[in-house]
Design a protein around this motif. Structure first.
Motif, short mmCIF file in Angstrom:
data_model
loop_
_atom_site.label_atom_id
_atom_site.label_comp_id
_atom_site.label_asym_id
_atom_site.label_seq_id
_atom_site.Cartn_x
_atom_site.Cartn_y
_atom_site.Cartn_z
N CYS A 217 19.31 32.11 45.89
CA CYS A 217 18.87 32.15 44.74
C CYS A 217 20.00 31.85 43.75
N LEU A 218 19.81 30.44 43.23
CA LEU A 218 20.89 29.74 42.48
C LEU A 218 20.46 29.77 40.92
N ASN A 219 19.13 29.84 40.77
CA ASN A 219 18.70 30.06 39.32
C ASN A 219 19.21 31.25 38.93
N GLY A 220 19.21 32.21 39.83
CA GLY A 220 19.35 33.75 39.31
C GLY A 220 20.67 34.39 39.53
N GLY A 221 21.50 33.32 39.61
CA GLY A 221 22.96 33.80 39.36
C GLY A 221 24.06 33.35 40.78
N GLY A 222 23.31 32.64 41.87
CA GLY A 222 23.89 32.45 43.00
C GLY A 222 24.07 33.63 44.05
N ILE A 223 22.91 34.11 44.04
CA ILE A 223 22.83 35.20 44.99
C ILE A 223 22.38 34.91 46.28
N GLN A 360 30.29 32.98 43.24
CA GLN A 360 29.20 33.32 44.29
C GLN A 360 28.38 31.92 44.64
N GLY A 361 27.55 32.06 45.71
CA GLY A 361 26.51 30.99 45.98
C GLY A 361 26.97 30.25 47.02
N PHE A 362 26.62 28.91 47.26
CA PHE A 362 26.89 28.18 48.54
C PHE A 362 28.09 27.32 48.09
N PRO A 363 28.91 26.87 49.29
CA PRO A 363 30.15 25.88 48.91
C PRO A 363 29.93 24.83 48.07
N GLN A 364 28.74 23.99 48.35
CA GLN A 364 28.62 22.84 47.46
C GLN A 364 27.66 23.33 46.24
N PRO A 374 30.91 40.14 42.13
CA PRO A 374 29.66 39.14 42.11
C PRO A 374 28.40 39.82 41.79
N LEU A 375 27.35 39.05 41.27
CA LEU A 375 26.00 39.86 41.09
C LEU A 375 25.22 39.93 42.63
N SER A 376 24.64 41.28 42.72
CA SER A 376 24.00 41.50 43.70
C SER A 376 22.50 41.48 43.49
N SER A 377 21.95 41.67 42.35
CA SER A 377 20.62 41.55 41.70
C SER A 377 20.90 40.94 40.42
N ILE A 378 19.55 40.32 39.94
CA ILE A 378 19.56 39.61 38.96
C ILE A 378 19.53 40.70 37.50
N ASP A 379 19.35 41.90 37.95
CA ASP A 379 19.44 43.00 36.92
C ASP A 379 20.94 43.15 36.62
N ASP A 380 21.85 42.92 37.33
CA ASP A 380 23.09 43.12 37.09
C ASP A 380 23.60 42.04 36.02
N TYR A 381 22.91 41.01 35.82
CA TYR A 381 23.25 40.07 34.87
C TYR A 381 22.99 40.47 33.45
N ASP A 382 23.99 41.38 32.97
CA ASP A 382 23.53 41.96 31.53
C ASP A 382 24.04 41.02 30.32
N THR A 383 23.59 41.19 29.02
CA THR A 383 23.80 40.37 28.01
C THR A 383 25.14 40.05 27.64
N ALA A 384 25.96 41.21 28.02
CA ALA A 384 27.50 40.80 27.90
C ALA A 384 28.22 39.71 28.87
N THR A 385 27.86 39.65 30.14
CA THR A 385 28.15 38.94 31.06
C THR A 385 27.55 37.27 30.76
#
Ligand code: PMP
Length: 438
Positions: A217-223, A360-364, A374-385
């Motif tokens: 999931c790259l659009n959701g933070g590289g998870i 986080q994410g893929f090497p490329q 690192p984010l483990s869920s999109i819910d971790d992606y808070d406003t401050a981050t």
């Protein structure tokens, strides 16, 4: 080093705004895009703006630009095609290109071409509905599948009832959407959550035509998917007669010629390709899938159409891209290594200036976040981050480092040690500026 002077570039950007809404062709993160820099030329991994400043391109046209700018073989194959033909319905290279995709992408037995990822996702949904006779789409939070009404954004409130609803303030929300289209068609559950998936299968399994996901999931933070998760979803889809589609618009040709399904060893029924498929200079998307599904097009029971589908220059670009990547199989490792060196420098620099940083994410295709884990869920992606990330991206742009929205850093085949050094020369100053704002 000093921040770039961007007088001409800003003037040009300002002029654009009177006839181009918002001065950009793209709405997401429009606050950032309004300060984006127009570029004049590119070569390899570098760009030059209208003031003559040199920039490192880690944006890479939202990940499409896998070969870098102006690859000589790519250019000469496109020129050959222009000299031969511009617009006819078929050029004879279809079979060669389809066969190559079938060779590399595990789920591909047949292929159809289009222009955009958005359009190919919609065609995938139609094919799955025709095949299953069902209506619902199951999606995952944080995954992006193009800017069509039925797959963009939403929130599911009640557990066990994963019906996607529109809500105010959704960064993927839009006015003007067809009434009820999310609620009626779309289910939305957390990703990497096997229990919720199983529960959803239990309640809605016989209503779902398609399970649609980015396999990483790259659009959701590289998870990336947890161990065994993709297999779990694959088994659930098979058991319930649901079509599993991997949206490999980013990962296709980027994480390897076989895409993320090759990396993870899980084979979907249908695969959507786009972006890097045609090397990044031209728009080409594709739907590659199992024969029994794809044959529905041949039987004419399902419609897929488009004036420019399979256009000559686009297919020449796909062919040239595959030739280049096939002839240089080590390039994926080189891209990953160079980008990892860059993100190692980023992490070190952040530590030096006292900013938390995770990658986080893929090497490329890596994603940074201004947070210690690192984010483990999109819910971790808070406003401050989210805010801190955007400040870092803006600061980087002022020192000649171009980063994709949602903090994605994309490698291209031209990336090398000199780019790592270029990055290292600038990142400390950029992060110091960011810290002063944060
Ligand atoms: N799927 C994914 C995973 C994407 O990242 C995108 C574009 N960012 C799309 C679909 C839509 O593709 P396009 O922008 O070519 O319509």
């Amino acid at each position: 080093m000093d921040r770039y002077t961007l007088t001409q570039s800003r003037r040009l950007a300002h002029r654009t705004r009177s006839t181009l809404p918002g001065g950009t062709h793209y709405n997401f993160r429009s606050d950032e895009r309004s300060s984006s820099i127009p570029f004049k030329t590119g070569d390899g991994s570098r760009l030059w703006d209208h003031d003559g400043n040199e920039h490192l391109d880690l944006f890479c046209k939202f990940g499409a630009l896998i070969l870098g700018h102006g690859h000589p073989h790519y250019k000469s194959r496109l020129n050959e095609q222009i000299d031969r033909l511009t617009a006819v319905n078929q050029t004879g290279i279809e079979s060669a290109v389809c066969e190559k995709i079938v060779e590399h992408v595990p789920s591909a037995e047949m292929v159809r071409f289009g222009l955009s990822g958005t359009e190919m996702v919609q065609n995938t949904i139609r094919l799955a509905r025709a095949y299953t006779g069902r209506n619902r789409i199951l999606r995952f939070k944080g995954h992006y599948h193009g800017n069509a009404d039925n797959v963009m954004g939403g929130r599911s409130k009640q557990s066990g009832k994963p019906v996607a609803l529109e809500f105010e303030g959704d960064p993927m929300g839009t006015e003007g959407r067809a009434d009820g289209i999310l609620k009626d068609q779309s289910l939305l559950i957390p990703w990497n959550d096997p229990e919720t998936f199983t529960e959803t299968m239990h309640h809605f399994g016989d209503e779902i035509a398609i399970v649609l996901m980015e396999p990483g999931c790259l659009n959701g933070g590289g998870i990336l998917p947890d161990e065994g998760y993709l297999q779990h979803v694959r088994e659930g889809c098979t058991r319930h007669g649901i079509v599993l589609a991997f949206d490999e618009v980013i990962t296709g040709f980027r994480t390897g010629l076989g895409g993320a399904q090759s990396n993870f060893g899980v084979v979907p029924d249908l695969t959507i390709l786009g972006k890097a498929l045609a090397g990044g200079g031209l728009p080409v998307s594709a739907l590659a899938g199992q024969r029994d599904l794809m044959e529905l097009y041949a039987e004419k029971s399902v419609v897929h159409a488009g004036t420019f589908n399979g256009y000559a220059l686009g297919l020449a670009a796909v062919q040239a891209t595959m030739e280049i990547l096939e002839e240089d199989p080590d390039c994926y490792k080189r891209m990953g290594d160079a980008l990892t060196q860059i993100t190692d420098v980023l992490t070190r620099a952040a530590e030096d200036v006292g900013l938390p940083m995770s990658v986080q994410g893929f090497p490329q295709a890596q994603v940074f976040h201004v947070r210690s884990e690192p984010l483990s869920s999109i819910d971790d992606y808070d406003t401050a981050t989210n805010y801190a990330d955007s400040i870092v991206r803006k600061a980087c742009a002022e020192y000649g480092i171009q980063i994709c929205p949602t903090s994605r850093l994309y490698a291209n085949a031209a990336l090398d040690e000199s780019d790592v050094a270029f990055f290292e020369d600038r990142i400390y100053d950029a992060l110091q500026d960011a810290v002063a704002i944060l």
